[in-house]
Design an enzyme around this catalytic site. Structure first.
Site, mmCIF file in Angstrom:
data_model
loop_
_atom_site.group_PDB
_atom_site.id
_atom_site.type_symbol
_atom_site.label_atom_id
_atom_site.label_comp_id
_atom_site.label_asym_id
_atom_site.label_seq_id
_atom_site.Cartn_x
_atom_site.Cartn_y
_atom_site.Cartn_z
ATOM 1 N N ARG A 73 114.455 105.978 42.147
ATOM 2 C CA ARG A 73 114.304 107.409 41.863
ATOM 3 C C ARG A 73 112.886 107.831 42.248
ATOM 4 O O ARG A 73 111.911 107.272 41.739
ATOM 5 C CB ARG A 73 114.566 107.686 40.380
ATOM 6 C CG ARG A 73 114.300 109.119 39.985
ATOM 7 C CD ARG A 73 114.724 109.444 38.546
ATOM 8 N NE ARG A 73 114.403 110.827 38.267
ATOM 9 C CZ ARG A 73 113.413 111.232 37.459
ATOM 10 N NH1 ARG A 73 112.688 110.358 36.795
ATOM 11 N NH2 ARG A 73 113.157 112.510 37.302
ATOM 12 N N GLU A 119 114.416 108.025 32.983
ATOM 13 C CA GLU A 119 113.092 107.450 32.725
ATOM 14 C C GLU A 119 113.089 106.838 31.347
ATOM 15 O O GLU A 119 113.555 107.454 30.392
ATOM 16 C CB GLU A 119 111.974 108.514 32.740
ATOM 17 C CG GLU A 119 111.617 109.035 34.087
ATOM 18 C CD GLU A 119 110.470 110.062 34.026
ATOM 19 O OE1 GLU A 119 109.679 110.049 33.052
ATOM 20 O OE2 GLU A 119 110.389 110.874 34.946
ATOM 21 N N GLU A 164 112.245 117.547 34.025
ATOM 22 C CA GLU A 164 111.646 117.992 32.765
ATOM 23 C C GLU A 164 111.137 119.434 32.777
ATOM 24 O O GLU A 164 109.930 119.693 32.688
ATOM 25 C CB GLU A 164 110.501 117.045 32.364
ATOM 26 C CG GLU A 164 110.939 115.588 32.263
ATOM 27 C CD GLU A 164 109.861 114.679 31.685
ATOM 28 O OE1 GLU A 164 108.697 115.100 31.624
ATOM 29 O OE2 GLU A 164 110.191 113.557 31.278
ATOM 30 N N ASN A 187 115.274 111.682 30.146
ATOM 31 C CA ASN A 187 114.055 110.883 30.058
ATOM 32 C C ASN A 187 113.751 110.697 28.577
ATOM 33 O O ASN A 187 113.588 111.675 27.847
ATOM 34 C CB ASN A 187 112.882 111.595 30.735
ATOM 35 C CG ASN A 187 113.055 111.695 32.242
ATOM 36 O OD1 ASN A 187 113.975 111.096 32.801
ATOM 37 N ND2 ASN A 187 112.185 112.433 32.895
ATOM 38 N N HIS A 198 109.243 117.426 40.912
ATOM 39 C CA HIS A 198 108.589 116.684 39.825
ATOM 40 C C HIS A 198 107.174 117.270 39.669
ATOM 41 O O HIS A 198 106.173 116.586 39.814
ATOM 42 C CB HIS A 198 108.572 115.182 40.129
ATOM 43 C CG HIS A 198 108.398 114.308 38.924
ATOM 44 N ND1 HIS A 198 109.311 113.336 38.558
ATOM 45 C CD2 HIS A 198 107.428 114.245 37.994
ATOM 46 C CE1 HIS A 198 108.893 112.700 37.461
ATOM 47 N NE2 HIS A 198 107.744 113.235 37.101
ATOM 48 N N TYR A 208 111.398 108.574 25.689
ATOM 49 C CA TYR A 208 110.271 107.686 25.367
ATOM 50 C C TYR A 208 110.179 107.374 23.882
ATOM 51 O O TYR A 208 109.866 106.266 23.498
ATOM 52 C CB TYR A 208 108.954 108.295 25.871
ATOM 53 C CG TYR A 208 108.891 108.259 27.377
ATOM 54 C CD1 TYR A 208 108.475 107.116 28.037
ATOM 55 C CD2 TYR A 208 109.333 109.342 28.139
ATOM 56 C CE1 TYR A 208 108.469 107.047 29.424
ATOM 57 C CE2 TYR A 208 109.334 109.278 29.528
ATOM 58 C CZ TYR A 208 108.905 108.129 30.162
ATOM 59 O OH TYR A 208 108.917 108.058 31.524
HETATM 60 C C1 FCB Z 1 107.394 111.894 31.904
HETATM 61 C C2 FCB Z 1 107.180 112.239 33.363
HETATM 62 C C3 FCB Z 1 106.719 111.100 34.206
HETATM 63 C C4 FCB Z 1 105.751 110.198 33.478
HETATM 64 C C5 FCB Z 1 106.273 109.831 32.106
HETATM 65 C C6 FCB Z 1 105.380 108.894 31.329
HETATM 66 O O1 FCB Z 1 107.246 113.035 31.138
HETATM 67 O O2 FCB Z 1 108.366 112.725 33.924
HETATM 68 O O3 FCB Z 1 106.183 111.622 35.387
HETATM 69 O O4 FCB Z 1 104.505 110.762 33.439
HETATM 70 O O5 FCB Z 1 106.503 110.982 31.363
#
Ligand code: FCB
Length: 444
Positions: free
Chosen positions: A84, A353, A173, A299, A128, A301
């Site tokens: 990607r 992500e 995002e 995405n 992006h 985290y």
């Molecule tokens: C996301 C982004 C990516 C990277 C990660 C850690 O928000 O899409 O570019 O910075 O965080």
């Protein structure tokens, strides 16, 4: 106390499940002015004093613009199915509305063909975050004309290389571009205005819907979709104030994007909250946004914990925390995916992500990044659990292939499964990359 790491096998996943690694153009390419490229809003933003933690910029980054061929060899060596990546819009159309730059198009076409030669599926993201600076000068995403410039950009890429792309995501995002870029102003273009941010979010969504329709009209065979950053919003306490605030934050992050995309409406509670700052929406906009898509990228985290008086501190949760200060909370990924499946008629989902920044130490040519390896293993297990609960999942991509420019954090935060020595540009597979390669190589 360490959380046990689940036993994982690739064979738990369907054969056509797509395993990948992810990057974005601005974070790795460098070469901001080479071969006719125009500047982006991130090139300009980095030049403002004090906005990037280490005062760095994307001028060199990972020198991927020069090193792309050996980087593709490295990706192939990991054994992934897909890569990607994103195209820098100002590299292919420097001002965003004028002439196209043949050398920029050649670069990305070479990249796509190079991936195919190595048996890797190209998963493209069109936007992006690196909008041409010249379009920002005309109002950027706050200006409705930018919607149409984006559609032209999508059409130009489809015409040149669309026949070879497996997947096209319009935006990465939109919440980040709208809110961090135009409300808090900590990301490019650094604007601080809530009404502008709301209008930007609407234009991003509209440009997504119109671009998907334009790509389909051109006969695109790629799967078409969008990538959202999402996380469950947990109230810090069960008190009314925290619960109400968490519901509003869920509205601003998740429902503000999911409702227009899948229900052709904005959530009423967030519209009420925005009041006069709500975006100007024209007739048909919502129908255009809600065009069916082939996939949705998520995405993920961490979760978010919301306290009305902002007293809650991440450190108090007792959970492990990454170098970004984010909790390691894989259960939140299962919770989120199951909730999306339950509340919306979603197409197949990808985790586009997922990964962690950790303080790596490079010793004798090795990086023993156990924290990152466990993070990835636990989140892959969380995806498996969501699938067990009935969610249609199509793939998982690690953020990131290699250490890179982490936006306002500069080069201090390392997300790569490959270490980059920024003095020499030498790439070294960290233990997490070796683990991922082994996992992907499993046959039984
Ligand atoms: C996301 C982004 C990516 C990277 C990660 C850690 O928000 O899409 O570019 O910075 O965080």
């Amino acid at each position: 106390m360490t959380t046990p790491v689940p036993l994982l096998s690739k064979s738990q996943f369907p054969d056509d499940f797509v395993w990948g690694v992810a990057t974005s153009a601005f974070q790795i390419e460098g070469a901001p002015l080479q071969d006719g490229k125009g500047l982006s809003i991130w090139d300009s933003f980095c030049r403002q004093p004090g906005v990037i933690a280490d005062n760095s910029n994307g001028d060199v980054a990972c020198e991927h613009y020069a090193r792309w061929a050996s980087d593709l060899d490295m990706i192939a060596n990991l054994g992934v199915d897909a890569y990607r990546f994103s195209i820098a819009w100002p590299r292919v159309r420097p001002t965003g509305d004028g002439a196209w730059n043949t050398k920029g198009l050649d670069f990305y076409e070479g990249l796509v063909d190079g991936l195919l030669e190595r048996g890797i599926k190209p998963y493209l993201t069109l936007n992006h975050w690196d909008l041409p600076d010249a379009l920002q000068a005309k109002g950027g995403w706050a200006h409705r004309d930018t919607v149409h410039r984006f559609v032209e950009y999508a059409e130009g890429i489809q015409a040149r290389m669309g026949d070879r792309l497996s997947s096209i995501a319009t935006h990465n995002e939109p919440w980040v571009m709208a809110v961090l870029g135009h409300e808090t102003g900590v990301f490019a273009p650094g604007i601080k205005n809530r009404a502008t941010a709301a209008q930007v979010s609407h234009h991003l969504l509209l440009s997504h819907g119109l671009a998907v329709q334009a790509l389909r009209a051109q006969g695109s065979k790629a799967t078409l979709g969008i990538v959202l950053n999402l996380s469950p919003m947990h109230p810090a306490t069960s008190g009314d104030a925290d619960t109400t605030q968490a519901k509003l934050e869920d509205g601003r992050l998740l429902r503000w994007y999911m409702d227009p995309l899948f229900k052709a409406r904005y959530p009423q509670d967030v519209l009420d909250h925005l009041g006069v700052d709500a975006p100007k929406v024209q007739a048909d906009d919502l129908q255009n946004i809600a065009v069916p898509i082939d996939f949705l990228g998520v995405n993920y985290y961490s979760r978010s914990v919301v306290s009305a008086d902002q007293s809650w501190k991440t450190e108090s949760s007792g959970l492990e925390i990454t170098d970004m200060g984010w909790e390691v909370y894989p259960e939140g990924l299962t919770e989120l995916l199951v909730r999306m499946h339950r509340d919306y008629a979603v197409p197949p989902l990808y985790v586009t992500e997922n990964g962690g920044a950790f303080k790596d130490s490079f010793e004798n040519g090795r990086v023993h990044d156990q924290g990152r390896t466990h993070y990835i293993q636990r989140h892959i297990a969380a995806v498996a659990e969501a699938m067990r609960q009935g969610v249609r999942m199509q793939g998982y991509m690690v953020w990131s292939l290699m250490d890179n420019f982490e936006w306002a954090s500069g080069y201090e935060k390392r997300f790569g499964i490959v270490h980059v020595d920024y003095d020499t540009q030498v790439r070294t597979l960290k233990d997490s990359a070796l683990w991922y390669r082994g996992f992907l190589g499993q046959t039984e």
